[in-house]
Structures are given as C-alpha cells and as structure tokens.
Design an enzyme around this catalytic site. Sequence first.
Site: not given
Length: 280
Positions: A50, A94, A117
């Site tokens: 990322k 994460q 997300d």
Amino acid sequence: MNEKIISGKECSKQIKESLKNKIKDLDKRLKLVVIRVGNDEASKIYVNSKRKACNEVGIDFLEITFRDDVSEEVLIDKINELNNNDEVTSILVQLPLPNHLNSHKILNTIDYKKDVDGHTTINIGKLNNNEEAIIPCTAAGVIELLKFSNTTLESKNIVIIGRSNLVGKPLIPLLLKENATVSICHSKTANLSEYTKKADIIICAVGKVNLINKDMVKENAIIIDVGINRLDDCICGDVDFNDFNNKVSKITPVPGGVGVMTVTNLLINILKCYEFQKNE
Ligand code: NAP
C-alpha cells in the site's frame, strides 16, 4: 499475449496514470494513515504494498504501529485523533487485529468519510441503499476488471462463491446495480456445481486450491479468481488456471489479477474520501 487473460496489471496501470493526473491538480496533498497492530508478517507485506502504491501516484503515507497487547481504548483514541486531523484524508486499520480487540467497534470508530476500506456500517448501508459510498477495495476491483475486459453484466447469470464482508457481500449490490442476476454460495451450499454449471460468470473468493474444476463450469464462462493460496513454492488462486484456460472465454490470473486491483482501488478510495470531505 493470451487474449483470454484479464490482466489486473494492465488495468491497474491505466487507472494509476489517470489518478496521478487528477491528484496533482488537487488543492491539497492526500494522506493515508495505516494503523498496524502486532507482528503479523503478511500484514507487513500488505502494508508495504500500500505504501509503494501511494508513493507511485504521489499520495503521502504514514504507518502507525502498536504492540499486539495494545488496548481498545488506545486504538480508539488514536482513530479519533486522526478523524479530527484535517491533514489526514484516509484511515486504514490493517486486519486481522489480535483476538482481544473488537474489530467491529474499532473499524466503526473511523469517520465514514475517511473509511478507505469501506468497513464502517455507514458505508455498508450506503452501498446497499444505492447511495454514494466507499466500496471495499477487492469487490470494487472485481467490477473494474469486468468492465476493463468489456464484459457485459446486464442479464448475466453470476455466481459468487464466498460470502465475506470484504468480498462476496459487497459484490451483491454492485452486480445488482449492473442488472445481473446474482447467486451467492458458501460452505453450506448444497451441490455447488448445480450453481456453477449455470453461471455465465463465476467469482470465486474462498481460499481453497482447486475448489472448482473444469467439469463444474460451462463452455465460455468467465472466471474471476479472488482466492490467494500460499503454497510452498508459489501463490495460486482457487481455480487451476492452466486447466481452465481452454474452456473459459476469460479468466483472471493469480498473481496479477484481482490482487493488484485491490491495492489500486485503495488509491481510488483515497481520492473518494477527499471528495466526500470536500462536499460535506
Ligand atoms: P473468508 O472470510 O474466510 O470467507 C471465505 C468464504 O468462503 C466464506 O463465505 C465461506 O463460507 C466460503 N467457503 C469456504 N469453504 C467453502 C466451500 N468448500 N465451498 C463454498 N464456499 C466455501 O475469506 P475472504 O476474506 O473473503 O477471502 C477469500 C479468499 O480471497 C482468500 O483466499 C483470501 O486470501 C482472498 N482474498 C484476496 C484478495 C485479493 O486482493 N485478491 C482480497 C481479499 C481476500 P462460510 O461463510 O459458510 O464460512
């Protein structure tokens, strides 16, 4: 070049070029903050990919790490601080988090306008209500790939295998919006092949090597393989790519298919977060 292959790399290259141009003309720098807890090796690899993608298109990137015994309160305080920081465009926690932490509660602390997300209940609700939403990156990547390969979705019989919040479930509203007919299968589905044999398009997101074989799909079907399986000497998807190649009309490779698109869609979502915040 095999024309049956839907290349995530090619699709991603085009999207990144266009993103780079849009980002450089904005009135402020975009910044992604990633929170990582513990020492999970796979998480470190994902976070680094990322970081690299952000660097490529000119988005600032910050990783904040915590020990795996961090408390829920400390994480929530940090997320609230980032929610209130105008320099932060997007926040990503994460996954997976250690078991003592309530992932649902922690993810829902993120301001939905910074929820890159698309995990918050607000974004999930908006997606299912056909409102502008931040869409989970892998599901969005599947749609991008189908469009990139000029696949018509309207009236197609599409079977999704796997019903996770990350992949299978968000694909339902996205595919319905394209007027496809959607079925979703899972571990308790009786007679999976009855569904797959009728499918024009199969999206497989399970994480089991050779879950479906050639006899389970009809001639000229399209296969989108989301699965990632780490074997001793390689990474592969849920379907045997070489075995299927002669029977299907299009197929995504692993690696180089959906995985690349997941990271690319993260970049698209950072820009979307910026637009959400600008329009509020
Ligand atoms: P997950 O949360 O574990 O979900 C797996 C799904 O597969 C569940 O719905 C499960 O059913 C279903 N399933 C398990 N065994 C099955 C069987 N024999 N037949 C039919 N369905 C079965 O996993 P996930 O996070 O969605 O990830 C799925 C795969 O995609 C993994 O390999 C993961 O590494 C990969 N992935 C790839 C990307 C990418 O960027 N390419 C991104 C995310 C995930 P139940 O609900 O009944 O348990």
